[in-house]
Design a protein around this motif. Structure first.
Motif, mmCIF file in Angstrom:
data_model
loop_
_atom_site.group_PDB
_atom_site.id
_atom_site.type_symbol
_atom_site.label_atom_id
_atom_site.label_comp_id
_atom_site.label_asym_id
_atom_site.label_seq_id
_atom_site.Cartn_x
_atom_site.Cartn_y
_atom_site.Cartn_z
ATOM 1 N N VAL A 158 0.833 -1.210 0.000
ATOM 2 C CA VAL A 158 0.000 0.000 0.000
ATOM 3 C C VAL A 158 0.864 1.255 0.000
ATOM 4 O O VAL A 158 1.628 1.508 0.933
ATOM 5 C CB VAL A 158 -0.936 0.009 1.226
ATOM 6 N N ARG A 159 0.691 2.025 -1.057
ATOM 7 C CA ARG A 159 1.375 3.312 -1.212
ATOM 8 C C ARG A 159 0.330 4.425 -1.181
ATOM 9 O O ARG A 159 -0.675 4.359 -1.887
ATOM 10 C CB ARG A 159 2.126 3.330 -2.540
ATOM 11 N N PHE A 160 0.568 5.445 -0.359
ATOM 12 C CA PHE A 160 -0.299 6.621 -0.332
ATOM 13 C C PHE A 160 0.403 7.785 -1.016
ATOM 14 O O PHE A 160 1.617 7.953 -0.874
ATOM 15 C CB PHE A 160 -0.645 7.016 1.106
ATOM 16 N N ASN A 161 -0.362 8.574 -1.745
ATOM 17 C CA ASN A 161 0.172 9.759 -2.402
ATOM 18 C C ASN A 161 -0.648 10.971 -1.977
ATOM 19 O O ASN A 161 -1.873 10.994 -2.137
ATOM 20 C CB ASN A 161 0.109 9.607 -3.925
ATOM 21 N N PHE A 162 0.037 11.968 -1.409
ATOM 22 C CA PHE A 162 -0.628 13.190 -0.959
ATOM 23 C C PHE A 162 0.231 14.396 -1.300
ATOM 24 O O PHE A 162 1.433 14.276 -1.559
ATOM 25 C CB PHE A 162 -0.857 13.164 0.560
ATOM 26 N N ASP A 209 4.375 21.304 -12.028
ATOM 27 C CA ASP A 209 4.683 20.361 -13.109
ATOM 28 C C ASP A 209 5.412 19.121 -12.584
ATOM 29 O O ASP A 209 5.133 17.998 -13.025
ATOM 30 C CB ASP A 209 5.534 21.046 -14.182
ATOM 31 N N GLY A 210 6.350 19.304 -11.669
ATOM 32 C CA GLY A 210 7.076 18.157 -11.134
ATOM 33 C C GLY A 210 6.167 17.211 -10.387
ATOM 34 O O GLY A 210 6.258 15.987 -10.539
ATOM 35 N N ASP A 211 5.275 17.760 -9.591
ATOM 36 C CA ASP A 211 4.306 16.933 -8.868
ATOM 37 C C ASP A 211 3.438 16.156 -9.848
ATOM 38 O O ASP A 211 3.157 14.972 -9.628
ATOM 39 C CB ASP A 211 3.442 17.828 -7.979
ATOM 40 N N GLN A 212 3.025 16.794 -10.941
ATOM 41 C CA GLN A 212 2.195 16.111 -11.925
ATOM 42 C C GLN A 212 2.961 14.985 -12.617
ATOM 43 O O GLN A 212 2.397 13.926 -12.901
ATOM 44 C CB GLN A 212 1.686 17.110 -12.969
ATOM 45 N N ARG A 213 4.244 15.181 -12.887
ATOM 46 C CA ARG A 213 5.047 14.118 -13.499
ATOM 47 C C ARG A 213 5.120 12.898 -12.587
ATOM 48 O O ARG A 213 4.962 11.756 -13.037
ATOM 49 C CB ARG A 213 6.465 14.628 -13.798
ATOM 50 N N ILE A 214 5.363 13.144 -11.299
ATOM 51 C CA ILE A 214 5.438 12.035 -10.350
ATOM 52 C C ILE A 214 4.081 11.367 -10.205
ATOM 53 O O ILE A 214 3.974 10.136 -10.177
ATOM 54 C CB ILE A 214 5.974 12.543 -8.999
ATOM 55 N N ASP A 261 -2.212 -0.255 10.707
ATOM 56 C CA ASP A 261 -0.811 -0.599 10.446
ATOM 57 C C ASP A 261 -0.656 -1.197 9.051
ATOM 58 O O ASP A 261 0.008 -2.212 8.865
ATOM 59 C CB ASP A 261 -0.288 -1.568 11.510
ATOM 60 N N ALA A 262 -1.253 -0.544 8.065
ATOM 61 C CA ALA A 262 -1.265 -1.075 6.700
ATOM 62 C C ALA A 262 -0.759 -0.057 5.688
ATOM 63 O O ALA A 262 -1.140 -0.091 4.524
ATOM 64 C CB ALA A 262 -2.680 -1.523 6.327
ATOM 65 N N VAL A 263 0.112 0.857 6.115
ATOM 66 C CA VAL A 263 0.729 1.824 5.201
ATOM 67 C C VAL A 263 2.183 1.428 4.998
ATOM 68 O O VAL A 263 2.959 1.365 5.956
ATOM 69 C CB VAL A 263 0.652 3.260 5.756
ATOM 70 N N ASP A 264 2.542 1.139 3.758
ATOM 71 C CA ASP A 264 3.916 0.749 3.447
ATOM 72 C C ASP A 264 4.750 1.918 2.950
ATOM 73 O O ASP A 264 5.965 1.953 3.159
ATOM 74 C CB ASP A 264 3.918 -0.365 2.400
ATOM 75 N N GLU A 265 4.114 2.864 2.253
ATOM 76 C CA GLU A 265 4.824 4.019 1.723
ATOM 77 C C GLU A 265 3.945 5.257 1.791
ATOM 78 O O GLU A 265 2.718 5.176 1.668
ATOM 79 C CB GLU A 265 5.203 3.816 0.250
ATOM 80 N N LEU A 266 4.589 6.401 1.930
ATOM 81 C CA LEU A 266 3.922 7.691 1.786
ATOM 82 C C LEU A 266 4.739 8.541 0.825
ATOM 83 O O LEU A 266 5.905 8.845 1.084
ATOM 84 C CB LEU A 266 3.801 8.402 3.137
ATOM 85 N N CYS A 267 4.117 8.889 -0.290
ATOM 86 C CA CYS A 267 4.694 9.832 -1.237
ATOM 87 C C CYS A 267 4.042 11.183 -0.947
ATOM 88 O O CYS A 267 2.855 11.379 -1.260
ATOM 89 C CB CYS A 267 4.422 9.417 -2.675
ATOM 90 N N LEU A 268 4.777 12.086 -0.359
ATOM 91 C CA LEU A 268 4.229 13.372 0.058
ATOM 92 C C LEU A 268 4.958 14.500 -0.653
ATOM 93 O O LEU A 268 6.164 14.681 -0.482
ATOM 94 C CB LEU A 268 4.362 13.545 1.576
ATOM 95 N N SER A 269 4.216 15.234 -1.474
ATOM 96 C CA SER A 269 4.753 16.438 -2.105
ATOM 97 C C SER A 269 4.479 17.626 -1.189
ATOM 98 O O SER A 269 3.373 17.770 -0.658
ATOM 99 C CB SER A 269 4.086 16.680 -3.467
ATOM 100 N N ILE A 270 5.485 18.470 -0.998
ATOM 101 C CA ILE A 270 5.345 19.652 -0.149
ATOM 102 C C ILE A 270 5.462 20.880 -1.039
ATOM 103 O O ILE A 270 6.512 21.159 -1.623
ATOM 104 C CB ILE A 270 6.414 19.669 0.954
ATOM 105 N N SER A 271 4.348 21.594 -1.159
ATOM 106 C CA SER A 271 4.273 22.751 -2.047
ATOM 107 C C SER A 271 4.796 23.996 -1.346
ATOM 108 O O SER A 271 4.485 24.220 -0.168
ATOM 109 C CB SER A 271 2.817 22.955 -2.475
ATOM 110 N N LEU A 300 9.155 20.135 -2.763
ATOM 111 C CA LEU A 300 9.858 18.929 -2.345
ATOM 112 C C LEU A 300 8.960 17.719 -2.556
ATOM 113 O O LEU A 300 7.763 17.771 -2.276
ATOM 114 C CB LEU A 300 10.250 19.020 -0.870
ATOM 115 N N TYR A 301 9.561 16.634 -3.037
ATOM 116 C CA TYR A 301 8.815 15.391 -3.283
ATOM 117 C C TYR A 301 9.478 14.289 -2.467
ATOM 118 O O TYR A 301 10.574 13.824 -2.784
ATOM 119 C CB TYR A 301 8.825 15.038 -4.772
ATOM 120 N N THR A 302 8.810 13.888 -1.398
ATOM 121 C CA THR A 302 9.383 12.902 -0.484
ATOM 122 C C THR A 302 8.810 11.513 -0.779
ATOM 123 O O THR A 302 7.657 11.375 -1.181
ATOM 124 C CB THR A 302 9.091 13.260 0.976
ATOM 125 N N LEU A 303 9.627 10.515 -0.558
ATOM 126 C CA LEU A 303 9.183 9.129 -0.582
ATOM 127 C C LEU A 303 9.626 8.481 0.721
ATOM 128 O O LEU A 303 10.829 8.270 0.955
ATOM 129 C CB LEU A 303 9.789 8.378 -1.786
#
Length: 250
Positions: free
Chosen positions: A35-39, A59-64, A197-207, A242-245
């Motif tokens: 499970v990957r979350f993207n926010f 644009d970078g956030d949209q590419r990711i 306890d079912a989150v494996d990844e968080l992809c968080l973009s910080i604007s 910033l684009y965090t993984l």
């Protein structure tokens, strides 16, 4: 131009590099779907601008965002996100369909919606223009008349007696072979998966914005019994964003 801060690199990050950075683990250490979350959030913590998350991206956030959808077996969202954001039509473009087919994936990812109350309009554009038949994950106590109306446009799957339960969601997705999950919201969904306890990844973009307002955080609801520890796997940057993984700590 997207550049890499962690691990540091002087080379520009092209789409091939994004595919490598965000590739799902070949051998995840879990016996359930990964499970990957993207926010996205503003620098002041706001999860929306003008009521929508789209106002925070660049644009970078949209590419990711495009790469994350390209890699997933299923895009999972809460009903509130569907009502707020629309989600009408294709979630991936023709180039992504071709890439997915060449990579042995279904041309379009599956689409699953979490809705305990089934407060969804079967005549909405989300259903009328859906590129694949949606899956609605609900509870056994959901109103029968709403279940019957939505069954004409989606697969209705009970995942718990009176509330929608995360283990049952993952069991259903796993049964369908949808093991690479991309969850795009909303905050109550992330909160529920965190408590389970079912989150494996968080992809968080910080604007790089101060959005203000009274909008939600990216996660809401009761806290987990123990905070979930994460490790920073990648940090990218473009134009101050910033684009965090983050990945679950070992």
């Amino acid at each position: 131009m997207i550049t890499a801060l962690v691990p540091a690199s002087a080379d520009p990050i092209d789409d091939d590099a994004l595919h490598r950075i965000y590739a799902y683990p070949a051998d995840p250490s879990t016996n359930r779907p990964y499970v990957r979350f993207n926010f996205i959030a503003a620098a002041d913590g706001a999860a929306t601008s003008g009521g929508l998350s789209a106002g925070l991206g660049n644009d970078g956030d949209q590419r990711i965002f495009t790469v994350l959808r390209r890699l997933a077996d299923v895009v999972l969202v809460g009903a509130g996100t569907i009502r707020a954001e629309g989600y009408e039509g294709d979630l991936v473009d023709d180039a992504a369909r071709a890439w997915r087919s060449a990579s042995g994936l279904a041309p379009h990812p599956a689409i699953a919606v979490i809705s305990g109350s089934l407060d969804l309009d079967p005549g909405a554009g989300f259903f009328r223009s859906a590129p694949v038949r949606p899956i609605i994950l609900t509870s056994r106590d959901a109103p029968e008349e709403k279940r019957e109306a939505l069954a004409a446009v989606a697969d209705i799957v009970p995942c718990g007696p009176d509330t929608v339960q995360v283990p049952a969601i993952l069991a259903e997705l796993g049964r369908r072979g949808l093991t690479r999950v991309l969850c795009e919201g909303g905050p109550s969904v992330l909160g529920g998966f965190t408590r389970a306890d079912a989150v494996d990844e968080l992809c968080l973009s910080i604007s790089p914005l101060l959005a203000g307002g009274d909008g939600p955080r990216i996660s809401v609801g009761a806290s987990p019994a123990v905070p979930v520890a994460l490790t920073l796997s990648s940090l990218l940057m473009e134009d101050g964003a910033l684009y965090t993984l983050y990945r679950r700590a070992a």
